[in-house]
Motif scaffolding. Sequence first.
Motif, PDB file in Angstrom:
ATOM      1  N   UNK A  17      88.854 -38.441  36.167  1.00  0.00           N
ATOM      2  CA  UNK A  17      88.681 -39.878  36.404  1.00  0.00           C
ATOM      3  C   UNK A  17      88.171 -40.564  35.141  1.00  0.00           C
ATOM      4  N   UNK A  18      87.280 -39.898  34.403  1.00  0.00           N
ATOM      5  CA  UNK A  18      86.834 -40.435  33.113  1.00  0.00           C
ATOM      6  C   UNK A  18      88.035 -40.652  32.200  1.00  0.00           C
ATOM      7  N   UNK A  19      88.895 -39.654  32.112  1.00  0.00           N
ATOM      8  CA  UNK A  19      90.083 -39.741  31.259  1.00  0.00           C
ATOM      9  C   UNK A  19      90.978 -40.897  31.709  1.00  0.00           C
ATOM     10  N   UNK A  20      91.197 -41.003  33.015  1.00  0.00           N
ATOM     11  CA  UNK A  20      92.049 -42.084  33.525  1.00  0.00           C
ATOM     12  C   UNK A  20      91.501 -43.452  33.147  1.00  0.00           C
ATOM     13  N   UNK A  21      90.193 -43.645  33.299  1.00  0.00           N
ATOM     14  CA  UNK A  21      89.604 -44.944  32.996  1.00  0.00           C
ATOM     15  C   UNK A  21      89.662 -45.255  31.503  1.00  0.00           C
ATOM     16  N   UNK A  22      89.437 -44.257  30.655  1.00  0.00           N
ATOM     17  CA  UNK A  22      89.562 -44.475  29.207  1.00  0.00           C
ATOM     18  C   UNK A  22      91.002 -44.865  28.877  1.00  0.00           C
ATOM     19  N   UNK A  23      91.958 -44.153  29.460  1.00  0.00           N
ATOM     20  CA  UNK A  23      93.369 -44.507  29.240  1.00  0.00           C
ATOM     21  C   UNK A  23      93.653 -45.944  29.684  1.00  0.00           C
ATOM     22  N   UNK A  24      93.180 -46.328  30.863  1.00  0.00           N
ATOM     23  CA  UNK A  24      93.461 -47.662  31.391  1.00  0.00           C
ATOM     24  C   UNK A  24      92.879 -48.751  30.491  1.00  0.00           C
TER      25      UNK A  24
END
Length: 649
Positions: free
Chosen positions: A620-627
Amino acid sequence: MCGICGFVVDRKNGPKDWPGILRAMTRTLAHRGPDSEGRHCSRTSSKVVGLGHRRLSVIDLTENANQPLVNEDASVVVVCNGEIYNYKELAEELKAKGHRFTSRSDTETIVHLYEDMGDSCVDRLHGMFAFALWDQIKRRLFLARDPMGIKPLFYVFKHGNFYFASEIKTLLVLDDVSREMDLKGIDHYFTYGYIPGTRTIFKDIKKLPPASYLIYEKGEITITPYWTIRYLPKIELSEEVLREALLDRLMRAMKRHLVSDVPVGVFLSGGVDSSIITALMSMIGEDRFPTFSLGYASGGKDELSYAAMVANRFSTDHHAFKIDPEMTLILPELIWHLDEPFFDNSVIPAYYIAKKARETVKVALSGDGGDEVFGGYEWTRRSQYKRAFEILPPFLRNLLRRVSPVLDLSLEYGRGLMPKIGRFMADMNADMETGFLRRTTVSQRFRQMLYSKAFKEELGDFDAIGYRNRLLSEAQVDDGREKLLYADTVSYLPDDCLFKVDRMSMAHGLEVRVPFLDRELVEFAARIPFSYKIHGLTSKYILKRTFSPFLPGKTLKQRKQGFTIPISAWLRGGLGDLARRVLLSDTLSRRNLFEKGFLTWMLDEHRGGRQELGHRIWSIVVFEVWARLYLDEKITAAPTVSLREMIDS
């Protein structure tokens, strides 16, 4: 390796500056090819054609090999990312037929081979490649990707126009390409940790599958598979003869992968596969070649001691170093190179070891593919336990089934002995495919608790697990255990392992080659009986037996550790504080994809040591950084902010 891009668009689109657009696309790939840039732009009566290339010079270092490259009358133009290892043999054949070459480049063989064989030229190419070829006479664009999916290729087909590139970020510079997310792609990401198959995170952008070619002609596209891995018929040889035959093919594969006009090194993790690559390089006669290893300064096990043992055995020029939790703060830059959310935390050590290697060499060999081809993963080895369970007396099996606990969320991620026993018994009581899915995917039960009501309504009855089920059902095998090898080889390998290696090495302009994925070797290994791959509880049995005379015994007997960072341990420390700020941020809440109460539960349970949720939190951390990078800021260059600075801003 290099970077390629281009388009074939309708001239009726208006007086756009297509040469300028091609230049902008090409320059987004500068990190992949720091040595030179080349472009081809032409027009037909109805179309504008553009091909762009960024070069990392490895074979024929002269300007003659700069791309795009053409045939004798310039009616065929090609750009290629990768290497054709049998190019010398092909060039001799083609010269004998009258073809004239202007370079010693491996890529030039493609244009002449296409002249002779047309679309079937891909059947003769042995290597790792993704190329685009414009046939001026036939007015058609021909794209192809190597059999194993080592090299990436993305495309957009919209309003009759066609665009392609080595990386997604290149396509996002186009006005025609939307950044709208594919919600099913998000479900794939949170199911597998990557987005498999032809999907990407963006609705408009697709992947060309491995072992396929695409033709764009008369405003339409067709995609054709040209190769598939075949597990039948099985090889019938004694173990001794099989070991000799396997060693011969490995030696031939290694020689092909050493074709280069620049020095070559080896990623030596200390595991079985990278140790074998190091041994093969030495056995061929290479001396004092550089090897590179990475470990962890805190919180996790590594294989540095095994790597040092192998390096000493073969007298390599060994380079070893360690990373610590602070090095995860480079995450925004890594996500920019990845273009998509991708939670496999081994991207972090992959990035740093590629950076270290690039200080010394332009080309490195990797042991990737050994697990998929020879049966090295724990989830495949677990199939042996299942077979043993099935031969127990029926009354005992039934008794164990009755006393086995229901696999709820507390058992699925619980720490300690009892949850482990519960997971093991769940696998024994389920069919082999279900056990495989439990170990390689995130369950629908967990995702349903994670996703917001609005997101679940958007998805409807869609479940990304269907993709893996289809792979398992289409495998043409006699031994059901090889379904697991097939699924790993055609999905996990190209969409996770090779994707990661390509992006993290190309971030530094480093070419990484994978000898275990040599086409001839893969075709041979697939037909080796499963009992030689996993023998009893010994994984990669025939590979280990073949190299037992050459490698230290401890190297072959060690438990597989993998190339991952101790993210769960780090998330119980200072990194966990950063993760909490990301998961509970207003920015993430506004995306309306996740249940905030469940996010809080995850953080508390993991920090308290009751559940092992580090990977789920990190995804989820990775997803939010990507977004933030790709949806909110729409950045066009690698970010210079750290994860902490991004969260603080």
